[in-house]
Design a protein around this motif. Structure first.
Motif, mmCIF file in Angstrom:
data_model
loop_
_atom_site.group_PDB
_atom_site.id
_atom_site.type_symbol
_atom_site.label_atom_id
_atom_site.label_comp_id
_atom_site.label_asym_id
_atom_site.label_seq_id
_atom_site.Cartn_x
_atom_site.Cartn_y
_atom_site.Cartn_z
ATOM 1 N N UNK A 126 4.436 -26.679 20.284
ATOM 2 C CA UNK A 126 5.182 -26.339 19.081
ATOM 3 C C UNK A 126 4.678 -27.103 17.866
ATOM 4 N N UNK A 127 4.618 -28.428 17.950
ATOM 5 C CA UNK A 127 4.307 -29.240 16.772
ATOM 6 C C UNK A 127 2.932 -28.925 16.192
ATOM 7 N N UNK A 128 1.955 -28.665 17.064
ATOM 8 C CA UNK A 128 0.595 -28.452 16.592
ATOM 9 C C UNK A 128 0.183 -26.984 16.580
ATOM 10 N N UNK A 129 0.415 -26.273 17.676
ATOM 11 C CA UNK A 129 -0.135 -24.921 17.790
ATOM 12 C C UNK A 129 0.668 -23.875 17.032
ATOM 13 N N UNK A 130 1.986 -23.806 17.273
ATOM 14 C CA UNK A 130 2.775 -22.721 16.698
ATOM 15 C C UNK A 130 3.395 -23.076 15.353
ATOM 16 N N UNK A 131 3.948 -24.270 15.233
ATOM 17 C CA UNK A 131 4.599 -24.642 13.969
ATOM 18 C C UNK A 131 3.630 -25.258 12.977
ATOM 19 N N UNK A 132 2.600 -25.948 13.501
ATOM 20 C CA UNK A 132 1.580 -26.612 12.666
ATOM 21 C C UNK A 132 2.212 -27.599 11.685
ATOM 22 N N UNK A 133 3.135 -28.442 12.220
ATOM 23 C CA UNK A 133 3.797 -29.440 11.378
ATOM 24 C C UNK A 133 3.416 -30.863 11.757
ATOM 25 N N UNK A 134 2.757 -31.069 12.890
ATOM 26 C CA UNK A 134 2.357 -32.400 13.323
ATOM 27 C C UNK A 134 3.461 -33.118 14.081
ATOM 28 N N UNK A 135 3.048 -34.140 14.832
ATOM 29 C CA UNK A 135 3.995 -34.856 15.678
ATOM 30 C C UNK A 135 5.052 -35.617 14.885
ATOM 31 N N UNK A 136 4.668 -36.213 13.752
ATOM 32 C CA UNK A 136 5.632 -37.006 12.992
ATOM 33 C C UNK A 136 6.788 -36.136 12.503
ATOM 34 N N UNK A 137 6.466 -34.989 11.915
ATOM 35 C CA UNK A 137 7.520 -34.096 11.422
ATOM 36 C C UNK A 137 8.347 -33.553 12.583
ATOM 37 N N UNK A 138 7.689 -33.306 13.720
ATOM 38 C CA UNK A 138 8.405 -32.825 14.908
ATOM 39 C C UNK A 138 9.471 -33.841 15.331
ATOM 40 N N UNK A 139 9.060 -35.104 15.491
ATOM 41 C CA UNK A 139 10.003 -36.137 15.935
ATOM 42 C C UNK A 139 11.098 -36.387 14.902
ATOM 43 N N UNK A 140 10.729 -36.336 13.640
ATOM 44 C CA UNK A 140 11.732 -36.573 12.594
ATOM 45 C C UNK A 140 12.822 -35.509 12.610
#
Length: 392
Positions: free
Chosen positions: A316-330
């Motif tokens: 999700x964070x990288x492939x589909x949403x393309x928001x990165x791990x930091x934004x994912x965890x936040x």
């Protein structure tokens, strides 16, 4: 991929030979006449059907038409799986009804364990929309008996349950209802008919397991997101029965403060009917699905929900949403806490630290906060006061 202007959608209406049924009682009657219930458990010793609550949860969504394909289809073939005679594979033919992404037949499977309890599992396998198309295009027969689906695993809390297994092959998280002509030749070549597939499979489920004591609804990845779509329809089929939902790696984190992303998905999949008109914030608030999950829990007091996620989910964070791990965890931790705060007795989360995607089949032995996943699900299903949110 075509632009949104190049998309073509056809209003899909089942042909006459695909829709002999017009209600749940007729689904059961028809399958009985076809001999498809011959291997079903004897339900004579099961509890009477529970009273139907009034008003029925999710009535607004039914008024918007999400149940429009319930009672429309019967399998063209139901037969024993060649590798496991306990499993019955139900195949739906080509045409205007259930189909996979590539136009091939849709298959779901059932396993009658003679139980009073029902386990519904939604498989995962990517997603397909106007920005990206990376999804499982077809369905295989059988039930992969690994992890939570392994009946021989002694710590598996649903090992003895009857099973309804739903392949995923529409690319639209079990709620899509649209065909596309991607090459512009005037013929549809991408078939996103998840709502047809889900509805047809739930009709088979009801016919085979008409009176469960309880239902456990689980799904991984796209199937985890699919539990959100499936919950109202499972409730439609089974009014008054308790439903425990375990959402594995489809917890509804999207693009922070970009509600237009969810708007795009629901438009591309023609699945707007799943969003209640009375709850515009359900997909137009902070860009995540948490408000929708809370709305569902507000609607149905007989539902509990457990959310599973890695702290860092690259799918999700990288492939589909393309928001990165930091934004994912936040986003992940506050959103999961928001769900628990809204329904503290009925909504919990389980999050180990690590990079990965899905647990129920891929990593069933993981722990979070010192609690093994199978033990955590057991505590949930046992109504234990020790069922609490767990994280590393």
């Amino acid at each position: 991929m075509p632009s949104r202007q190049e998309k073509t959608m056809k209003n899909i209406h089942p042909s006459n030979h695909h829709r002999p049924l017009k209600g749940r009682s007729l689904v059961v009657s028809s399958l009985l006449s076809l001999g498809l219930l011959a291997g079903c458990s004897d339900s004579s010793d099961r509890p009477n059907n529970p009273p139907e609550p009034a008003p029925l949860p999710f009535q607004e969504l039914f008024d918007q038409g999400i149940n429009r394909y319930i009672g429309e289809y019967t399998p063209m073939l139901s037969e024993e799986n060649p590798d496991n005679s306990s499993i019955i594979d139900h195949t739906f033919g080509a045409g205007d009804g259930p189909l996979c992404l590539d136009g091939s037949e849709y298959i779901m499977s059932t396993l009658d364990a003679g139980s009073e309890d029902l386990f519904i599992f939604l498989e995962g396998g990517g997603a397909c929309w106007s920005e990206l198309c990376a999804a499982t295009p077809n369905a295989d027969p059988g039930i992969p008996q690994t992890g939570i689906l392994d009946p021989d695993r002694q710590d598996n809390p649903v090992r003895d349950y009857n099973v309804a297994y739903f392949n995923y092959c529409d690319g639209g998280i079990f709620g899509s209802d649209i065909d596309y002509d991607t090459d512009g030749d005037g013929q549809a070549d991408r078939f996103q008919r998840g709502l047809h597939n889900l509805s047809a499979g739930l009709d088979v489920t009801l016919a085979n397991f008409p009176n469960p004591r309880r239902i456990v609804l689980m799904g991984s990845s796209a199937g985890g997101l699919g539990t959100t779509q499936a919950l109202p329809l499972v409730r439609f089929q089974y009014p008054g029965v308790r439903i425990d939902v375990v959402n594995d790696a489809g917890v509804g984190i999207a693009r922070p403060d970009q509600p237009e992303y969810l708007e795009l998905l629901f438009d591309d999949w023609n699945s707007r009917a799943f969003i209640p008109e009375s709850c515009p914030e359900c997909i137009a608030d902070d860009g995540h699905l948490s408000d929708y999950h809370i709305w569902q829990m507000d609607q149905d007091p007989d539902v509990r929900r457990g959310m599973l996620s890695h702290s860092d989910d690259p799918t999700f964070a990288l492939a589909f949403l393309m928001i990165g791990f930091d934004a994912w965890k936040e986003a992940l931790y506050p959103e999961m806490q928001q769900l628990e705060d809204a329904h503290p007795e009925r909504s919990k989360y389980w999050i180990p630290i690590g990079v990965g995607h899905t647990f129920l089949q891929a990593e069933p032995d993981r722990t979070a906060g010192g609690v093994a996943l199978m033990d955590w699900i057991t505590l949930m299903l046992d109504d234990s006061p020790d069922w609490v949110s767990a994280q590393d």
